[in-house]
Design a protein around this motif. Structure first.
Motif, PDB file in Angstrom:
ATOM      1  N   VAL A  10      28.519   0.052 120.446  1.00  0.00           N
ATOM      2  CA  VAL A  10      27.355  -0.055 121.332  1.00  0.00           C
ATOM      3  C   VAL A  10      27.905  -0.242 122.737  1.00  0.00           C
ATOM      4  CG1 VAL A  10      25.293  -1.397 121.887  1.00  0.00           C
ATOM      5  CG2 VAL A  10      25.947  -1.041 119.498  1.00  0.00           C
ATOM      6  N   VAL A  11      27.398   0.580 123.663  1.00  0.00           N
ATOM      7  CA  VAL A  11      27.905   0.565 125.030  1.00  0.00           C
ATOM      8  C   VAL A  11      26.738   0.505 126.014  1.00  0.00           C
ATOM      9  CG1 VAL A  11      30.023   1.825 124.473  1.00  0.00           C
ATOM     10  CG2 VAL A  11      27.972   3.101 125.121  1.00  0.00           C
ATOM     11  N   THR A  12      27.039   0.159 127.253  1.00  0.00           N
ATOM     12  CA  THR A  12      26.045   0.201 128.316  1.00  0.00           C
ATOM     13  C   THR A  12      26.621   0.969 129.495  1.00  0.00           C
ATOM     14  OG1 THR A  12      24.501  -1.123 129.627  1.00  0.00           O
ATOM     15  CG2 THR A  12      26.717  -2.001 129.374  1.00  0.00           C
ATOM     16  N   LEU A  13      25.754   1.627 130.224  1.00  0.00           N
ATOM     17  CA  LEU A  13      26.168   2.332 131.433  1.00  0.00           C
ATOM     18  C   LEU A  13      26.481   1.326 132.534  1.00  0.00           C
ATOM     19  CD1 LEU A  13      23.510   5.166 131.693  1.00  0.00           C
ATOM     20  CD2 LEU A  13      25.943   5.443 131.233  1.00  0.00           C
ATOM     21  N   ILE A  14      27.493   1.605 133.339  1.00  0.00           N
ATOM     22  CA  ILE A  14      27.794   0.722 134.463  1.00  0.00           C
ATOM     23  C   ILE A  14      27.460   1.390 135.797  1.00  0.00           C
ATOM     24  CG2 ILE A  14      29.481  -0.640 133.200  1.00  0.00           C
ATOM     25  CD1 ILE A  14      31.683   0.928 134.658  1.00  0.00           C
ATOM     26  N   GLU A  15      26.793   2.541 135.734  1.00  0.00           N
ATOM     27  CA  GLU A  15      26.321   3.207 136.956  1.00  0.00           C
ATOM     28  C   GLU A  15      25.060   4.007 136.643  1.00  0.00           C
ATOM     29  OE1 GLU A  15      28.737   7.280 137.383  1.00  0.00           O
ATOM     30  OE2 GLU A  15      30.006   5.505 137.474  1.00  0.00           O
ATOM     31  N   ASP A  16      24.285   4.276 137.670  1.00  0.00           N
ATOM     32  CA  ASP A  16      23.064   5.067 137.513  1.00  0.00           C
ATOM     33  C   ASP A  16      23.396   6.546 137.359  1.00  0.00           C
ATOM     34  OD1 ASP A  16      21.586   2.756 137.910  1.00  0.00           O
ATOM     35  OD2 ASP A  16      21.237   3.157 140.033  1.00  0.00           O
ATOM     36  N   LEU A  17      22.612   7.232 136.512  1.00  0.00           N
ATOM     37  CA  LEU A  17      22.684   8.680 136.348  1.00  0.00           C
ATOM     38  C   LEU A  17      21.261   9.223 136.474  1.00  0.00           C
ATOM     39  CD1 LEU A  17      25.089   8.810 133.267  1.00  0.00           C
ATOM     40  CD2 LEU A  17      25.680   9.155 135.656  1.00  0.00           C
ATOM     41  N   PRO A  18      20.669   9.126 137.667  1.00  0.00           N
ATOM     42  CA  PRO A  18      19.257   9.477 137.828  1.00  0.00           C
ATOM     43  C   PRO A  18      18.937  10.926 137.474  1.00  0.00           C
ATOM     44  CG  PRO A  18      20.301   9.173 139.967  1.00  0.00           C
ATOM     45  CD  PRO A  18      21.287   8.726 138.926  1.00  0.00           C
TER      46      PRO A  18
END
Length: 72
Positions: A10-18
């Motif tokens: 399970v991972v989380t994004l560390i930046e936006d990818l709008p």
């Protein structure tokens, strides 16, 4: 315990990818290793329905841990 991503982590994004409708801290699951440090990650809602799936470099991800981590 390693911070390197593996299949089923399970991972989380560390930046936006709008451009993909994804934003920092959204949670996904690694489901395939495509190349060294590149993973296919699936993002699903609370009902388990996938709303995004894309290849991401490990540098854009943070592995989440759901168990105690013992010091070195």
């Amino acid at each position: 315990m390693s911070d390197a991503a593996n299949v089923l982590d399970v991972v989380t994004l560390i930046e936006d990818l709008p451009e993909r409708g994804l934003y920092r801290w959204q949670v996904g699951t690694v489901f395939e290793a495509l190349a060294p440090d590149v993973f296919e990650v699936e993002f699903s809602d609370d009902e388990g329905r996938s709303y995004a799936s894309l290849a991401l470099s490990e540098s854009r991800l943070l592995v989440l841990h759901y168990e105690p981590v013992q010091a070195g």
